[in-house]
Design a protein around this motif. Structure first.
Motif, PDB file in Angstrom:
ATOM      1  N   ALA A  38       0.163  18.160  28.368  1.00 17.22           N
ATOM      2  CA  ALA A  38       1.255  18.760  28.958  1.00 17.22           C
ATOM      3  C   ALA A  38       0.775  18.775  30.398  1.00 17.22           C
ATOM      4  O   ALA A  38       0.476  19.633  30.829  1.00 17.22           O
ATOM      5  CB  ALA A  38       1.384  20.235  28.383  1.00 17.22           C
ATOM      6  N   ASP A  39       1.292  17.605  30.965  1.00 13.26           N
ATOM      7  CA  ASP A  39       1.115  17.428  32.209  1.00 13.26           C
ATOM      8  C   ASP A  39       1.755  18.382  33.307  1.00 13.26           C
ATOM      9  O   ASP A  39       0.945  18.602  34.164  1.00 13.26           O
ATOM     10  CB  ASP A  39       1.509  15.983  32.462  1.00 13.26           C
ATOM     11  CG  ASP A  39       0.460  14.989  32.015  1.00 13.26           C
ATOM     12  OD1 ASP A  39      -0.761  15.203  31.824  1.00 13.26           O
ATOM     13  OD2 ASP A  39       0.839  13.678  31.856  1.00 13.26           O
ATOM     14  N   GLU A  40       2.893  18.928  32.976  1.00 13.63           N
ATOM     15  CA  GLU A  40       3.590  19.917  33.869  1.00 13.63           C
ATOM     16  C   GLU A  40       2.731  21.316  33.786  1.00 13.63           C
ATOM     17  O   GLU A  40       2.800  21.893  34.684  1.00 13.63           O
ATOM     18  CB  GLU A  40       5.043  20.041  33.368  1.00 13.63           C
ATOM     19  CG  GLU A  40       5.294  20.698  32.095  1.00 13.63           C
ATOM     20  CD  GLU A  40       4.889  19.813  30.944  1.00 13.63           C
ATOM     21  OE1 GLU A  40       5.205  20.480  29.652  1.00 13.63           O
ATOM     22  OE2 GLU A  40       4.725  18.530  31.039  1.00 13.63           O
ATOM     23  N   ALA A  41       2.059  21.494  32.803  1.00 12.94           N
ATOM     24  CA  ALA A  41       1.203  22.694  32.760  1.00 12.94           C
ATOM     25  C   ALA A  41      -0.269  22.460  32.928  1.00 12.94           C
ATOM     26  O   ALA A  41      -1.193  23.426  32.997  1.00 12.94           O
ATOM     27  CB  ALA A  41       1.451  23.197  31.292  1.00 12.94           C
ATOM     28  N   GLY A  42      -0.833  21.191  33.203  1.00 16.33           N
ATOM     29  CA  GLY A  42      -2.123  21.029  33.418  1.00 16.33           C
ATOM     30  C   GLY A  42      -2.944  21.128  32.141  1.00 16.33           C
ATOM     31  O   GLY A  42      -4.227  21.748  32.303  1.00 16.33           O
ATOM     32  N   TRP A  43      -2.400  21.148  30.697  1.00 13.21           N
ATOM     33  CA  TRP A  43      -2.988  21.525  29.663  1.00 13.21           C
ATOM     34  C   TRP A  43      -3.095  20.213  28.732  1.00 13.21           C
ATOM     35  O   TRP A  43      -1.935  19.412  28.529  1.00 13.21           O
ATOM     36  CB  TRP A  43      -2.361  22.647  29.218  1.00 13.21           C
ATOM     37  CG  TRP A  43      -2.871  22.950  27.978  1.00 13.21           C
ATOM     38  CD1 TRP A  43      -2.455  23.095  26.645  1.00 13.21           C
ATOM     39  CD2 TRP A  43      -4.280  23.797  27.670  1.00 13.21           C
ATOM     40  NE1 TRP A  43      -3.533  23.645  25.751  1.00 13.21           N
ATOM     41  CE2 TRP A  43      -4.093  24.334  26.205  1.00 13.21           C
ATOM     42  CE3 TRP A  43      -5.067  24.552  28.763  1.00 13.21           C
ATOM     43  CZ2 TRP A  43      -5.279  25.096  25.756  1.00 13.21           C
ATOM     44  CZ3 TRP A  43      -6.166  25.311  27.928  1.00 13.21           C
ATOM     45  CH2 TRP A  43      -6.190  25.772  26.836  1.00 13.21           C
ATOM     46  N   SER A  44      -4.372  20.152  27.949  1.00 11.94           N
ATOM     47  CA  SER A  44      -4.201  19.141  26.770  1.00 11.94           C
ATOM     48  C   SER A  44      -4.767  19.880  25.904  1.00 11.94           C
ATOM     49  O   SER A  44      -5.492  20.918  25.879  1.00 11.94           O
ATOM     50  CB  SER A  44      -4.969  17.874  27.226  1.00 11.94           C
ATOM     51  OG  SER A  44      -4.377  17.166  28.320  1.00 11.94           O
ATOM     52  N   GLU A  45      -4.450  19.568  24.518  1.00 12.95           N
ATOM     53  CA  GLU A  45      -5.107  20.000  23.407  1.00 12.95           C
ATOM     54  C   GLU A  45      -5.467  18.846  22.498  1.00 12.95           C
ATOM     55  O   GLU A  45      -4.661  17.779  22.236  1.00 12.95           O
ATOM     56  CB  GLU A  45      -3.907  20.890  22.640  1.00 12.95           C
ATOM     57  CG  GLU A  45      -4.737  22.249  22.117  1.00 12.95           C
ATOM     58  CD  GLU A  45      -3.890  23.474  21.749  1.00 12.95           C
ATOM     59  OE1 GLU A  45      -3.665  23.518  20.624  1.00 12.95           O
ATOM     60  OE2 GLU A  45      -3.188  23.881  22.809  1.00 12.95           O
ATOM     61  N   LEU A  46      -6.622  19.092  21.674  1.00  9.57           N
ATOM     62  CA  LEU A  46      -7.277  18.069  20.725  1.00  9.57           C
ATOM     63  C   LEU A  46      -7.562  18.899  19.412  1.00  9.57           C
ATOM     64  O   LEU A  46      -7.891  19.893  19.520  1.00  9.57           O
ATOM     65  CB  LEU A  46      -8.554  17.442  21.331  1.00  9.57           C
ATOM     66  CG  LEU A  46      -8.406  16.783  22.472  1.00  9.57           C
ATOM     67  CD1 LEU A  46      -8.617  17.524  23.780  1.00  9.57           C
ATOM     68  CD2 LEU A  46      -9.416  15.390  22.441  1.00  9.57           C
ATOM     69  N   ALA A  47      -7.249  18.002  18.255  1.00  9.11           N
ATOM     70  CA  ALA A  47      -7.551  18.480  17.066  1.00  9.11           C
ATOM     71  C   ALA A  47      -9.124  18.225  16.811  1.00  9.11           C
ATOM     72  O   ALA A  47      -9.469  17.211  16.960  1.00  9.11           O
ATOM     73  CB  ALA A  47      -6.745  17.865  15.967  1.00  9.11           C
ATOM     74  N   THR A  48      -9.749  19.170  16.427  1.00 11.11           N
ATOM     75  CA  THR A  48     -11.315  19.133  15.834  1.00 11.11           C
ATOM     76  C   THR A  48     -11.285  18.499  14.414  1.00 11.11           C
ATOM     77  O   THR A  48     -10.088  18.257  13.911  1.00 11.11           O
ATOM     78  CB  THR A  48     -12.099  20.284  16.078  1.00 11.11           C
ATOM     79  OG1 THR A  48     -11.592  21.172  15.013  1.00 11.11           O
ATOM     80  CG2 THR A  48     -11.981  20.826  17.463  1.00 11.11           C
ATOM     81  N   ASN A  49     -12.396  18.426  13.981  1.00 11.42           N
ATOM     82  CA  ASN A  49     -12.381  17.704  12.469  1.00 11.42           C
ATOM     83  C   ASN A  49     -12.513  19.218  11.655  1.00 11.42           C
ATOM     84  O   ASN A  49     -12.842  18.890  10.223  1.00 11.42           O
ATOM     85  CB  ASN A  49     -13.924  17.153  12.197  1.00 11.42           C
ATOM     86  CG  ASN A  49     -13.639  15.849  13.359  1.00 11.42           C
ATOM     87  OD1 ASN A  49     -12.752  15.069  13.516  1.00 11.42           O
ATOM     88  ND2 ASN A  49     -14.830  15.387  13.808  1.00 11.42           N
TER      89      ASN A  49
END
Length: 124
Positions: A38-49
């Motif tokens: 979410a570039d506009e929010a300065g946020w990224s999210e990743l799925a862990t295992n």
């Protein structure tokens, strides 16, 4: 009896200098998959295992070393916050809202460790 009931999700939030580079590192080193940037929010999210556990990355020019904030998914952030505030739990300012995405509020445990509540506003 608890004051709030988190959903079955937890996001571990980290501060990073470059979310896209960090996401690539987590994929290569740990096999985590990028859910979104979410570039506009300065946020990224990743799925862990681990089901229900994600890594969230907030982009900062100078992230604090060794930082980590557990983020608890919640159905009704306003209600949960009110219950915690009635119990004299200290919050770090007002609730933040990114319309159509998320509502968050950072609070502290008795040792000043930061924790966060997050309400999904995407309708998913």
């Amino acid at each position: 009896m608890s004051l709030i009931t988190p959903e079955n999700t937890i996001t571990i939030a980290l501060s990073v200098t470059d979310r896209h580079a960090s996401a690539a590192w987590y994929k290569a080193m740990l096999g985590f998959e990028t859910l979104y940037h979410a570039d506009e929010a300065g946020w990224s999210e990743l799925a862990t295992n681990t089901p229900g556990v994600t890594i969230g990355m907030g982009e900062h020019t100078q992230p604090a070393p060794g930082n980590c904030v557990p983020v608890f998914g919640i159905k009704d952030l306003d209600k949960a916050r009110a219950a915690l505030e009635q119990a004299d739990v200290r919050f770090d300012g007002p609730t933040d809202v990114i319309e159509g995405m998320v509502k968050t509020a950072t609070f502290f445990d008795p040792d000043a460790n930061a924790l966060m509540l997050a309400e999904d506003l995407t309708g998913a």
